[in-house]
Design an enzyme around this catalytic site. Structure first.
Site, short mmCIF file in Angstrom:
data_model
loop_
_atom_site.label_atom_id
_atom_site.label_comp_id
_atom_site.label_asym_id
_atom_site.label_seq_id
_atom_site.Cartn_x
_atom_site.Cartn_y
_atom_site.Cartn_z
N ASP A 15 7.09 10.90 16.00
CA ASP A 15 5.89 11.61 16.45
C ASP A 15 4.97 10.69 17.25
O ASP A 15 3.76 10.65 17.02
CB ASP A 15 5.15 12.20 15.25
N LYS B 121 -8.08 9.84 5.35
CA LYS B 121 -7.31 10.99 5.84
C LYS B 121 -7.07 11.94 4.67
O LYS B 121 -6.52 11.55 3.64
CB LYS B 121 -5.97 10.52 6.42
#
Length: 284
Positions: free
Chosen positions: A106, A8
């Site tokens: 989230d 990432k």
């Protein structure tokens, strides 16, 4: 020893990306559970920042609910229940086992990753927040997260609690059940907001059938389906105090997962059709 990993890369736009990078490293260095993503390492070189995760070959839950391309098979009922249980177990670890508790903040299908057996792990802890401790009832913070998944009280006031995560979990569970996105501008105006569309169905058992994903083609156990709708509805209560604790959600979902659907051997008991029973499902 060779290992396949996922990389990432930090989004360079703005300061928030750097903050999320640090938070993610700190959280995943301290938190360890089978239903949380495992951080293998990280590296920084000037503005270049990378996180190295274990590789999840089935991608995200979002891919299997909403992005079905040619040749992709929709998730069956048993797999959906497995993913729901794993997701709730990951949340239970954050809320109950972690000290201090962690509010994920989230939760959405894009942040639920799947291995080869469709076991789920929570990912992307950049917005995670340490929860209230002692006599504190909430954490006051800038509203962050994804539109369509934030609890209404958090979106309006910035007051974040563990029950805010329960609401987000309810949204995800409803997406797992219905195969619909929480916000879908491609649908008619009345159906663009999944929660607003679904609420009238929660109050009328004769309308439960409208909530099920057509891709299941009727292959699910009707009684367990009713229980699942009840779990979703209570997680989506507008008053935070009326939402359940995550441990109670886990127990209820584990019960459903222990009642798998086998169409070839279930006979009429597992057919997707309204039951004449008036049993009260509210305790689930």
């Amino acid at each position: 020893m060779k290992m396949i990993v996922a990389i990432k890369q930090l989004n360079h736009e703005g300061v928030q990306g750097s903050q999320e990078f640090i938070i993610e490293i700190l959280m995943l260095s301290l938190l360890h559970h089978p239903n949380l993503m495992s951080l293998k390492g990280y590296c920084t070189d000037g503005d270049e920042k990378l996180l190295v995760y274990e590789y999840m070959p089935k991608g995200s839950l979002e891919d299997h609910l909403f992005n079905l391309g040619p040749g992709k098979v929709p998730l069956d009922w048993n797999t959906r229940m497995r993913i729901a249980v794993d997701t709730a177990r990951g949340m239970e670890y954050l809320h109950v086992k972690a000290n201090p508790p962690v509010i994920f903040r989230d939760l959405k299908p894009a942040n639920i990753l799947l291995d080869n057996e469709f076991h789920a792990r929570l990912s992307d802890f950049g917005l995670a927040k340490l929860g209230p401790v002692g006599d504190r009832t909430h954490v006051s913070t800038r509203v962050m997260g994804t539109y369509g998944y934030c609890a209404p009280e958090y979106a309006m006031s910035g007051k974040l609690t563990l029950k805010s995560d329960i609401y987000s979990l309810g949204v995800v569970l409803l997406e797992i059940l219905s195969g619909r996105k929480s916000i879908d501008p491609n649908r008619s105006r009345a159906e663009q907001n999944l929660i607003n569309w679904a609420r009238p169905c929660f109050k009328d058992k004769t309308r439960y059938i409208q909530l099920v994903d057509p891709a299941l083609h009727g292959r699910y156990p009707w009684r367990c389906f009713q229980h699942f709708v009840a779990i979703v509805a209570i997680c989506l209560q507008e008053v935070p105090a009326h939402r359940p604790l995550i441990s109670d959600v886990v127990v209820a979902l584990e019960y459903l997962a222990s009642q798998p659907y086998y169409p070839e051997s279930s006979g009429s008991r597992n057919q997707s059709k309204p039951s004449s029973s008036h049993q009260d499902y509210s305790r689930y």
